[in-house]
Design a protein around this motif. Sequence first.
Motif, PDB file in Angstrom:
ATOM      1  N   SER A 295       0.832  -1.191   0.000  1.00  0.00           N
ATOM      2  CA  SER A 295       0.000   0.000   0.000  1.00  0.00           C
ATOM      3  C   SER A 295       0.874   1.250   0.000  1.00  0.00           C
ATOM      4  N   THR A 296       0.316   2.335  -0.519  1.00  0.00           N
ATOM      5  CA  THR A 296       0.988   3.634  -0.395  1.00  0.00           C
ATOM      6  C   THR A 296       0.648   4.284   0.949  1.00  0.00           C
ATOM      7  N   GLY A 297      -0.225   3.661   1.684  1.00  0.00           N
ATOM      8  CA  GLY A 297      -0.769   4.254   2.908  1.00  0.00           C
ATOM      9  C   GLY A 297      -2.215   4.656   2.712  1.00  0.00           C
ATOM     10  N   THR A 298      -2.584   4.902   1.450  1.00  0.00           N
ATOM     11  CA  THR A 298      -3.966   5.305   1.152  1.00  0.00           C
ATOM     12  C   THR A 298      -4.615   4.438   0.086  1.00  0.00           C
ATOM     13  N   MET A 299      -3.810   3.663  -0.670  1.00  0.00           N
ATOM     14  CA  MET A 299      -4.388   2.824  -1.715  1.00  0.00           C
ATOM     15  C   MET A 299      -3.464   1.658  -2.051  1.00  0.00           C
ATOM     16  N   ARG A 300      -4.043   0.658  -2.716  1.00  0.00           N
ATOM     17  CA  ARG A 300      -3.278  -0.494  -3.178  1.00  0.00           C
ATOM     18  C   ARG A 300      -2.255  -0.041  -4.219  1.00  0.00           C
ATOM     19  N   VAL A 301      -1.002  -0.422  -4.017  1.00  0.00           N
ATOM     20  CA  VAL A 301       0.083  -0.002  -4.901  1.00  0.00           C
ATOM     21  C   VAL A 301      -0.188  -0.392  -6.350  1.00  0.00           C
ATOM     22  N   LEU A 302      -0.600  -1.626  -6.589  1.00  0.00           N
ATOM     23  CA  LEU A 302      -0.708  -2.136  -7.954  1.00  0.00           C
ATOM     24  C   LEU A 302      -1.801  -1.445  -8.770  1.00  0.00           C
ATOM     25  N   GLU A 303      -2.688  -0.707  -8.116  1.00  0.00           N
ATOM     26  CA  GLU A 303      -3.743   0.001  -8.827  1.00  0.00           C
ATOM     27  C   GLU A 303      -3.387   1.455  -9.108  1.00  0.00           C
ATOM     28  N   LEU A 304      -2.240   1.887  -8.643  1.00  0.00           N
ATOM     29  CA  LEU A 304      -1.831   3.277  -8.835  1.00  0.00           C
ATOM     30  C   LEU A 304      -1.503   3.539 -10.306  1.00  0.00           C
ATOM     31  N   GLU A 305      -2.059   4.596 -10.851  1.00  0.00           N
ATOM     32  CA  GLU A 305      -1.812   4.975 -12.241  1.00  0.00           C
ATOM     33  C   GLU A 305      -0.515   5.778 -12.296  1.00  0.00           C
ATOM     34  N   PRO A 306       0.540   5.217 -12.896  1.00  0.00           N
ATOM     35  CA  PRO A 306       1.825   5.925 -12.892  1.00  0.00           C
ATOM     36  C   PRO A 306       1.804   7.133 -13.823  1.00  0.00           C
ATOM     37  N   LYS A 307       2.570   8.160 -13.430  1.00  0.00           N
ATOM     38  CA  LYS A 307       2.620   9.393 -14.219  1.00  0.00           C
ATOM     39  C   LYS A 307       3.942   9.523 -14.980  1.00  0.00           C
ATOM     40  N   GLY A 308       4.972   8.804 -14.550  1.00  0.00           N
ATOM     41  CA  GLY A 308       6.266   8.944 -15.200  1.00  0.00           C
ATOM     42  C   GLY A 308       7.148   7.739 -14.940  1.00  0.00           C
ATOM     43  N   LEU A 309       8.208   7.644 -15.730  1.00  0.00           N
ATOM     44  CA  LEU A 309       9.090   6.479 -15.676  1.00  0.00           C
ATOM     45  C   LEU A 309       9.813   6.367 -14.345  1.00  0.00           C
ATOM     46  N   HIS A 310      10.130   7.490 -13.724  1.00  0.00           N
ATOM     47  CA  HIS A 310      10.919   7.473 -12.489  1.00  0.00           C
ATOM     48  C   HIS A 310      10.121   7.968 -11.281  1.00  0.00           C
ATOM     49  N   GLN A 311       8.822   7.799 -11.336  1.00  0.00           N
ATOM     50  CA  GLN A 311       7.943   8.249 -10.257  1.00  0.00           C
ATOM     51  C   GLN A 311       8.269   7.558  -8.934  1.00  0.00           C
ATOM     52  N   ARG A 312       8.195   8.321  -7.855  1.00  0.00           N
ATOM     53  CA  ARG A 312       8.413   7.792  -6.507  1.00  0.00           C
ATOM     54  C   ARG A 312       7.083   7.688  -5.767  1.00  0.00           C
ATOM     55  N   VAL A 313       6.998   6.722  -4.851  1.00  0.00           N
ATOM     56  CA  VAL A 313       5.789   6.566  -4.025  1.00  0.00           C
ATOM     57  C   VAL A 313       6.179   6.086  -2.631  1.00  0.00           C
ATOM     58  N   PRO A 314       5.341   6.379  -1.621  1.00  0.00           N
ATOM     59  CA  PRO A 314       5.542   5.772  -0.296  1.00  0.00           C
ATOM     60  C   PRO A 314       5.191   4.286  -0.365  1.00  0.00           C
ATOM     61  N   LEU A 315       5.706   3.507   0.582  1.00  0.00           N
ATOM     62  CA  LEU A 315       5.434   2.067   0.567  1.00  0.00           C
ATOM     63  C   LEU A 315       5.275   1.499   1.964  1.00  0.00           C
ATOM     64  N   LEU A 316       4.188   0.740   2.137  1.00  0.00           N
ATOM     65  CA  LEU A 316       3.989  -0.149   3.291  1.00  0.00           C
ATOM     66  C   LEU A 316       3.784  -1.523   2.683  1.00  0.00           C
ATOM     67  N   ILE A 317       4.576  -2.518   3.084  1.00  0.00           N
ATOM     68  CA  ILE A 317       4.481  -3.828   2.432  1.00  0.00           C
ATOM     69  C   ILE A 317       4.789  -4.926   3.443  1.00  0.00           C
ATOM     70  N   GLY A 318       4.033  -6.014   3.333  1.00  0.00           N
ATOM     71  CA  GLY A 318       4.294  -7.138   4.236  1.00  0.00           C
ATOM     72  C   GLY A 318       3.033  -7.906   4.575  1.00  0.00           C
ATOM     73  N   SER A 319       2.952  -8.363   5.819  1.00  0.00           N
ATOM     74  CA  SER A 319       1.819  -9.164   6.278  1.00  0.00           C
ATOM     75  C   SER A 319       0.531  -8.346   6.199  1.00  0.00           C
ATOM     76  N   PRO A 320      -0.572  -8.958   5.746  1.00  0.00           N
ATOM     77  CA  PRO A 320      -1.791  -8.176   5.505  1.00  0.00           C
ATOM     78  C   PRO A 320      -2.330  -7.463   6.742  1.00  0.00           C
ATOM     79  N   GLU A 321      -2.298  -8.120   7.893  1.00  0.00           N
ATOM     80  CA  GLU A 321      -2.825  -7.481   9.097  1.00  0.00           C
ATOM     81  C   GLU A 321      -1.953  -6.299   9.512  1.00  0.00           C
ATOM     82  N   ASP A 322      -0.653  -6.433   9.377  1.00  0.00           N
ATOM     83  CA  ASP A 322       0.252  -5.344   9.753  1.00  0.00           C
ATOM     84  C   ASP A 322       0.090  -4.145   8.818  1.00  0.00           C
ATOM     85  N   VAL A 323      -0.032  -4.392   7.519  1.00  0.00           N
ATOM     86  CA  VAL A 323      -0.199  -3.293   6.569  1.00  0.00           C
ATOM     87  C   VAL A 323      -1.527  -2.581   6.803  1.00  0.00           C
TER      88      VAL A 323
END
Length: 334
Positions: A295-323
Amino acid sequence: MASFPITLTRHIIEKQAAHPAATGEFSALMVQIGLVGKMIAQDLRRAGLINILGGTGKTNVHGEAVKKLDEIANETFLKVFHYSGLVCALASEEMEKPVHLPENCPHGKYMLLFDPLDGSSNTDVNMPLGTVFSVLRYEGKAGLPSEAELIRRGTEQVAAGYLMYGSSTMLVFTAGRGVHGFTLDPGVGEYLLSHEHIRIPAKGKVYAVNEGNYHKWPAGTRQYVDYLKVSDKATGRPYSTRYSGCLVADVHRMLLGGGIYLYPGETDKPEGKLRLLYEVNPLAMVVEQAGGRASTGTMRVLELEPKGLHQRVPLLIGSPEDVSQAEAFIQGKR
């Protein structure tokens, strides 16, 4: 008699047999990625002996100092996939623009995005390092793919994975039907299936984050990390912290043992640090295929519409309950 170990090649061929329409290109692609891993691992083992530690004096497109091994790892990908007939475009965290391979078109069905050497600040101190890769299908019938065709949502990946260079070299990947891990046997030069059908625990007891940035984080992120440190047997706290400086190594730990990795946005830099297309999307696909969340903290990462080749995003990743719990703090619901 003990059963003969399953090699990467055998595993891919057996999976391919389940798809009568498969033509073998994807199998060959994964074998070539494995070759890249062998070549980088060999360089890393000898790095302190052949003067390839330290920096090049250059900076990359992100303004970061380029290590000699960053450059070598990037060149290794380019050399292996030139004239492979498999990939018609390559995009790397280390290169401002994609590299097109006209010699592989129009028959090359794939495009490859990669971070050639993750955790390169660890190169000079013999700490874990990694490589991350994302595979996209190219459907174009004429001409080379445009840069825009490489900028796709994570849900459009056909495969993703990583190589980890530590006490052993591992290749972990998914093609959308589970996650499998292979360990390189240096004696025979083959990757052998060592972790079949990896499943991440629903909850862990470990977190990984660069706490040197604590005072740069928004209040919700600080509150979540503080929460993890409080002793409470009923909720399995406190968590232990494990942070190596290598995204691949830290996510690999969570994948096998459970827990959460965070590289959150900061108050003055809400976009975070990690690259969406080269690091975040491929690792998100692997972790989701193993039953985890990204997750980015607000949405599922894989559904994020990228805007550029080198775009940066926040990341929370791991066990589902912890995320999910981390999201609740970051969104102000806790």
